[in-house]
Design an enzyme around this catalytic site. Structure first.
Site, PDB file in Angstrom:
ATOM      1  N   TYR A 237      -4.447  38.888 -15.006  1.00  0.00           N
ATOM      2  CA  TYR A 237      -5.489  39.859 -15.326  1.00  0.00           C
ATOM      3  C   TYR A 237      -5.152  41.218 -14.715  1.00  0.00           C
ATOM      4  O   TYR A 237      -5.230  42.257 -15.392  1.00  0.00           O
ATOM      5  CB  TYR A 237      -6.841  39.339 -14.814  1.00  0.00           C
TER       6      TYR A 237
ATOM      7  N   GLU B 231     -19.060  41.470 -17.663  1.00  0.00           N
ATOM      8  CA  GLU B 231     -19.453  42.026 -16.354  1.00  0.00           C
ATOM      9  C   GLU B 231     -20.907  41.672 -16.046  1.00  0.00           C
ATOM     10  O   GLU B 231     -21.251  41.357 -14.912  1.00  0.00           O
ATOM     11  CB  GLU B 231     -19.249  43.540 -16.309  1.00  0.00           C
TER      12      GLU B 231
ATOM     13  N   TRP C  81     -15.881  36.591 -10.208  1.00  0.00           N
ATOM     14  CA  TRP C  81     -15.222  37.028 -11.425  1.00  0.00           C
ATOM     15  C   TRP C  81     -14.291  35.941 -11.968  1.00  0.00           C
ATOM     16  O   TRP C  81     -14.143  35.785 -13.177  1.00  0.00           O
ATOM     17  CB  TRP C  81     -14.454  38.336 -11.197  1.00  0.00           C
TER      18      TRP C  81
END
Length: 188
Positions: A26, A48, A56
């Site tokens: 990522y 988000e 996350w």
């Protein structure tokens, strides 16, 4: 947090990138790279928002399921979702099953679909100009004047689950700001 780590490939990266292979990929290939299309920005905004209160990595690992559940994050398709879709999503173990966040994702698609000029133009209008890269992770803010303004404007337009902290995370993820530390090899 370690500000910079050097990988087996000899490249210096932001410290958080080394904790899992998912984060490494990522970091190296997506985080901070500019996203300028409406559906891509809607996807990042939705993810988000779902991340709020969670790690996350949880969202990143569930991303393929989120994409399947939310019609590839095509704004026009998600904007048509109704109560049956909410119930379907609440039963989908592949995503985070939070009614408020699911309903917000649908409401946000509807709000995005109503925007004249698209969501990309609106969101990018809040990107700061010429902000320097942070020297280290302690220089990375959680909220900025721009993210506060973005969140306030989005809320005024009917968007939900996009407060100033989520707005700033969105700005980081989509390249509106470059928060790769100075020593990181990623220089956008």
């Amino acid at each position: 947090m370690v500000d910079v780590v050097v990988g087996e490939d000899g490249l210096a990266r932001c410290g958080w990138a080394a904790s899992t292979p998912d984060y490494l990929d990522y970091h190296d290939n997506e985080w901070g790279r500019p996203v300028r299309d409406d559906d891509g920005l809607y996807e990042r905004m939705t993810l988000e928002a779902f991340q709020s209160g969670l790690s996350w990595i949880t969202i990143l690992r569930k991303r393929p399921s989120f994409r399947a559940a939310f019609a590839g994050f095509e704004i026009e398709k998600v904007a048509t979702f109704g109560e049956a879709d909410v119930e379907r999503l609440l039963g989908d173990a592949g995503i985070v099953r939070n009614r408020a966040k699911i309903e917000a994702a649908i409401a946000n698609a509807r709000a995005a679909a109503e925007l004249s000029g698209g969501i990309a133009a609106l969101l990018w209008s809040f990107a700061p100009q010429d902000r320097p890269r942070p020297a280290d992770s302690s220089a990375v803010p959680a909220v900025t004047a721009e993210s506060k303004a973005m969140a306030k404007d989005l809320k005024r337009r009917g968007f939900r689950f996009v407060g100033p902290t989520t707005a700033y995370a969105l700005m980081q993820a989509t390249g509106m700001v470059n928060d790769h530390v100075v020593e990181c090899f990623v220089d956008l």
